[in-house]
Design a protein around this motif. Structure first.
Motif, PDB file in Angstrom:
ATOM      1  N   GLU A   5     -59.107  32.726 -20.373  1.00  0.00           N
ATOM      2  CA  GLU A   5     -57.891  31.934 -20.274  1.00  0.00           C
ATOM      3  C   GLU A   5     -58.276  30.500 -19.953  1.00  0.00           C
ATOM      4  N   GLU A   7     -55.824  27.800 -20.179  1.00  0.00           N
ATOM      5  CA  GLU A   7     -54.626  27.306 -19.519  1.00  0.00           C
ATOM      6  C   GLU A   7     -53.658  28.481 -19.437  1.00  0.00           C
ATOM      7  N   PRO A   8     -52.551  28.354 -18.720  1.00  0.00           N
ATOM      8  CA  PRO A   8     -51.630  29.485 -18.609  1.00  0.00           C
ATOM      9  C   PRO A   8     -51.171  30.085 -19.949  1.00  0.00           C
ATOM     10  N   ASN A   9     -51.010  29.277 -20.978  1.00  0.00           N
ATOM     11  CA  ASN A   9     -50.573  29.797 -22.274  1.00  0.00           C
ATOM     12  C   ASN A   9     -51.601  29.558 -23.365  1.00  0.00           C
ATOM     13  N   ARG A  10     -52.869  29.468 -22.980  1.00  0.00           N
ATOM     14  CA  ARG A  10     -53.918  29.181 -23.958  1.00  0.00           C
ATOM     15  C   ARG A  10     -55.152  30.009 -23.637  1.00  0.00           C
ATOM     16  N   THR A  11     -55.676  30.693 -24.658  1.00  0.00           N
ATOM     17  CA  THR A  11     -56.831  31.562 -24.488  1.00  0.00           C
ATOM     18  C   THR A  11     -57.920  31.180 -25.481  1.00  0.00           C
ATOM     19  N   LYS A  50     -54.314  38.301 -31.076  1.00  0.00           N
ATOM     20  CA  LYS A  50     -53.338  37.268 -30.732  1.00  0.00           C
ATOM     21  C   LYS A  50     -51.966  37.894 -30.469  1.00  0.00           C
ATOM     22  N   GLU A  54     -50.110  37.855 -26.784  1.00  0.00           N
ATOM     23  CA  GLU A  54     -48.825  37.163 -26.641  1.00  0.00           C
ATOM     24  C   GLU A  54     -47.739  38.088 -26.102  1.00  0.00           C
ATOM     25  N   ARG A  55     -47.890  39.375 -26.244  1.00  0.00           N
ATOM     26  CA  ARG A  55     -46.898  40.337 -25.713  1.00  0.00           C
ATOM     27  C   ARG A  55     -46.997  40.450 -24.205  1.00  0.00           C
ATOM     28  N   LYS A  56     -48.136  40.165 -23.641  1.00  0.00           N
ATOM     29  CA  LYS A  56     -48.347  40.348 -22.197  1.00  0.00           C
ATOM     30  C   LYS A  56     -47.886  39.178 -21.403  1.00  0.00           C
TER      31      LYS A  56
END
Length: 56
Positions: A5, A7-11, A50, A54-56
């Protein structure tokens, strides 16, 4: 395969295949790269990963 991870919304994902081919496969791989052979499988796998992340 490694997932981190950033950032919080970036992997960040690192995925690869490594190996050694014996003769005559080693000669054939000069003309037919594994990138071309596995490209569809990698794309499908990355899309599935991906979607799952994104579901989690």
């Amino acid at each position: 395969m490694a997932v981190k991870e950033v950032e919080p919304n970036r992997t960040k994902m690192v995925w690869g295949v490594k190996g050694v081919h014996k003769f005559p496969a080693s000669v054939l791989m000069l003309f037919y790269g594994m990138d071309r052979a596995l490209a569809k499988d990698f794309e499908t796998g990355l899309y599935n990963l991906k979607t799952h992340l994104e579901r989690k």
